[in-house]
Design a protein around this motif. Structure first.
Motif, PDB file in Angstrom:
ATOM      1  N   MET A   1      41.284  21.201   6.137  1.00  0.00           N
ATOM      2  CA  MET A   1      41.211  20.549   4.849  1.00  0.00           C
ATOM      3  C   MET A   1      41.119  19.033   4.995  1.00  0.00           C
ATOM      4  O   MET A   1      41.454  18.316   4.085  1.00  0.00           O
ATOM      5  CB  MET A   1      42.418  20.924   3.997  1.00  0.00           C
ATOM      6  CG  MET A   1      42.503  22.388   3.587  1.00  0.00           C
ATOM      7  SD  MET A   1      41.230  22.879   2.435  1.00  0.00           S
ATOM      8  CE  MET A   1      41.764  22.046   0.974  1.00  0.00           C
ATOM      9  N   GLY A   2      40.722  18.541   6.081  1.00  0.00           N
ATOM     10  CA  GLY A   2      40.532  17.115   6.230  1.00  0.00           C
ATOM     11  C   GLY A   2      41.669  16.458   6.980  1.00  0.00           C
ATOM     12  O   GLY A   2      42.581  17.095   7.485  1.00  0.00           O
ATOM     13  N   ASP A   3      41.608  15.155   7.039  1.00  0.00           N
ATOM     14  CA  ASP A   3      42.623  14.386   7.747  1.00  0.00           C
ATOM     15  C   ASP A   3      43.929  14.386   6.974  1.00  0.00           C
ATOM     16  O   ASP A   3      43.984  14.661   5.795  1.00  0.00           O
ATOM     17  CB  ASP A   3      42.147  12.935   7.933  1.00  0.00           C
ATOM     18  CG  ASP A   3      40.900  12.853   8.792  1.00  0.00           C
ATOM     19  OD1 ASP A   3      40.717  13.749   9.632  1.00  0.00           O
ATOM     20  OD2 ASP A   3      40.128  11.903   8.611  1.00  0.00           O
ATOM     21  N   THR A   4      44.999  14.012   7.655  1.00  0.00           N
ATOM     22  CA  THR A   4      46.304  13.965   7.005  1.00  0.00           C
ATOM     23  C   THR A   4      46.396  12.847   5.986  1.00  0.00           C
ATOM     24  O   THR A   4      47.195  12.908   5.068  1.00  0.00           O
ATOM     25  CB  THR A   4      47.422  13.780   8.050  1.00  0.00           C
ATOM     26  OG1 THR A   4      47.148  12.596   8.807  1.00  0.00           O
ATOM     27  CG2 THR A   4      47.499  14.970   8.968  1.00  0.00           C
ATOM     28  N   TRP A   8      38.130  12.505   3.463  1.00  0.00           N
ATOM     29  CA  TRP A   8      37.174  13.455   3.989  1.00  0.00           C
ATOM     30  C   TRP A   8      35.910  12.740   4.423  1.00  0.00           C
ATOM     31  O   TRP A   8      35.490  11.765   3.813  1.00  0.00           O
ATOM     32  CB  TRP A   8      36.797  14.469   2.922  1.00  0.00           C
ATOM     33  CG  TRP A   8      37.785  15.564   2.720  1.00  0.00           C
ATOM     34  CD1 TRP A   8      39.036  15.648   3.235  1.00  0.00           C
ATOM     35  CD2 TRP A   8      37.583  16.734   1.934  1.00  0.00           C
ATOM     36  NE1 TRP A   8      39.637  16.801   2.817  1.00  0.00           N
ATOM     37  CE2 TRP A   8      38.761  17.486   2.018  1.00  0.00           C
ATOM     38  CE3 TRP A   8      36.543  17.211   1.176  1.00  0.00           C
ATOM     39  CZ2 TRP A   8      38.914  18.697   1.368  1.00  0.00           C
ATOM     40  CZ3 TRP A   8      36.696  18.414   0.531  1.00  0.00           C
ATOM     41  CH2 TRP A   8      37.877  19.163   0.629  1.00  0.00           C
ATOM     42  N   GLY A   9      35.283  13.288   5.434  1.00  0.00           N
ATOM     43  CA  GLY A   9      33.985  12.796   5.865  1.00  0.00           C
ATOM     44  C   GLY A   9      32.888  13.607   5.192  1.00  0.00           C
ATOM     45  O   GLY A   9      33.137  14.491   4.367  1.00  0.00           O
ATOM     46  N   GLN A  11      30.939  15.893   6.462  1.00  0.00           N
ATOM     47  CA  GLN A  11      30.977  17.318   6.807  1.00  0.00           C
ATOM     48  C   GLN A  11      31.955  18.094   5.917  1.00  0.00           C
ATOM     49  O   GLN A  11      31.640  19.202   5.460  1.00  0.00           O
ATOM     50  CB  GLN A  11      31.356  17.490   8.283  1.00  0.00           C
ATOM     51  CG  GLN A  11      30.331  16.951   9.244  1.00  0.00           C
ATOM     52  CD  GLN A  11      28.993  17.653   9.098  1.00  0.00           C
ATOM     53  OE1 GLN A  11      28.912  18.852   8.897  1.00  0.00           O
ATOM     54  NE2 GLN A  11      27.918  16.886   9.174  1.00  0.00           N
ATOM     55  N   GLU A  12      33.118  17.525   5.665  1.00  0.00           N
ATOM     56  CA  GLU A  12      34.109  18.211   4.824  1.00  0.00           C
ATOM     57  C   GLU A  12      33.615  18.347   3.387  1.00  0.00           C
ATOM     58  O   GLU A  12      33.795  19.395   2.755  1.00  0.00           O
ATOM     59  CB  GLU A  12      35.445  17.469   4.848  1.00  0.00           C
ATOM     60  CG  GLU A  12      36.198  17.584   6.158  1.00  0.00           C
ATOM     61  CD  GLU A  12      35.767  16.593   7.214  1.00  0.00           C
ATOM     62  OE1 GLU A  12      36.223  16.723   8.360  1.00  0.00           O
ATOM     63  OE2 GLU A  12      34.966  15.688   6.914  1.00  0.00           O
ATOM     64  N   HIS A  13      32.984  17.302   2.866  1.00  0.00           N
ATOM     65  CA  HIS A  13      32.453  17.371   1.510  1.00  0.00           C
ATOM     66  C   HIS A  13      31.322  18.395   1.402  1.00  0.00           C
ATOM     67  O   HIS A  13      31.259  19.151   0.421  1.00  0.00           O
ATOM     68  CB  HIS A  13      31.959  15.995   1.055  1.00  0.00           C
ATOM     69  CG  HIS A  13      33.064  15.079   0.646  1.00  0.00           C
ATOM     70  ND1 HIS A  13      33.745  15.216  -0.533  1.00  0.00           N
ATOM     71  CD2 HIS A  13      33.619  14.028   1.271  1.00  0.00           C
ATOM     72  CE1 HIS A  13      34.659  14.275  -0.630  1.00  0.00           C
ATOM     73  NE2 HIS A  13      34.618  13.540   0.465  1.00  0.00           N
ATOM     74  N   GLN A  15      30.934  21.033   3.300  1.00  0.00           N
ATOM     75  CA  GLN A  15      31.538  22.364   3.432  1.00  0.00           C
ATOM     76  C   GLN A  15      32.183  22.800   2.119  1.00  0.00           C
ATOM     77  O   GLN A  15      32.038  23.953   1.693  1.00  0.00           O
ATOM     78  CB  GLN A  15      32.582  22.361   4.552  1.00  0.00           C
ATOM     79  CG  GLN A  15      33.160  23.730   4.841  1.00  0.00           C
ATOM     80  CD  GLN A  15      32.142  24.668   5.446  1.00  0.00           C
ATOM     81  OE1 GLN A  15      31.306  24.265   6.234  1.00  0.00           O
ATOM     82  NE2 GLN A  15      32.211  25.924   5.072  1.00  0.00           N
ATOM     83  N   ALA A  16      32.882  21.893   1.456  1.00  0.00           N
ATOM     84  CA  ALA A  16      33.508  22.223   0.168  1.00  0.00           C
ATOM     85  C   ALA A  16      32.442  22.553  -0.875  1.00  0.00           C
ATOM     86  O   ALA A  16      32.595  23.487  -1.665  1.00  0.00           O
ATOM     87  CB  ALA A  16      34.380  21.063  -0.306  1.00  0.00           C
ATOM     88  N   ARG A  48      39.479  18.483  -3.935  1.00  0.00           N
ATOM     89  CA  ARG A  48      39.043  17.406  -3.049  1.00  0.00           C
ATOM     90  C   ARG A  48      40.086  16.302  -3.029  1.00  0.00           C
ATOM     91  O   ARG A  48      40.889  16.203  -3.958  1.00  0.00           O
ATOM     92  CB  ARG A  48      37.723  16.796  -3.563  1.00  0.00           C
ATOM     93  CG  ARG A  48      36.474  17.432  -2.982  1.00  0.00           C
ATOM     94  CD  ARG A  48      35.991  18.500  -3.817  1.00  0.00           C
ATOM     95  NE  ARG A  48      34.597  18.890  -3.511  1.00  0.00           N
ATOM     96  CZ  ARG A  48      34.162  20.062  -3.858  1.00  0.00           C
ATOM     97  NH1 ARG A  48      34.930  20.914  -4.468  1.00  0.00           N
ATOM     98  NH2 ARG A  48      32.926  20.392  -3.593  1.00  0.00           N
TER      99      ARG A  48
END
Length: 86
Positions: A1-4, A8-9, A11-13, A15-16, A48
């Motif tokens: 779910m991304g960094d702590t 988000w980068g 790639q995460e966006h 993917q979501a 997000r």
């Protein structure tokens, strides 16, 4: 779910977005030919960073507000029991 830290980068966006689109497509296929009143609710988007989840439920401000609300409710119940308010 991304960094702590909640960032988000790309790639995460992406993917979501892919997950959201697949959920919507599956929902559409599952409700095909079904009366609108009988259809299931559309899926919610994947959460997000920065979309309402940043608040701490146990922050000092929220604890103080919760305590004040409980105190108001208790005093109202006491006033109702005494017959001061209807």
């Amino acid at each position: 779910m991304g960094d702590t830290d909640g960032l988000w980068g790309l790639q995460e966006h992406l993917q979501a977005l892919t997950i959201d689109e697949l959920r919507t497509a599956n929902w559409q296929r599952a409700n095909e030919g079904v009366k609108p009143s009988k259809q299931t609710k559309p899926p919610k988007a994947m959460s997000r960073p920065g979309q309402g989840r940043g608040r701490d439920k146990n922050s000092p401000e929220r604890i103080a507000k919760r305590k004040a609300a409980l105190e108001r409710a208790a005093s109202r119940r006491q006033a109702l029991a005494r017959g001061e308010i209807a």
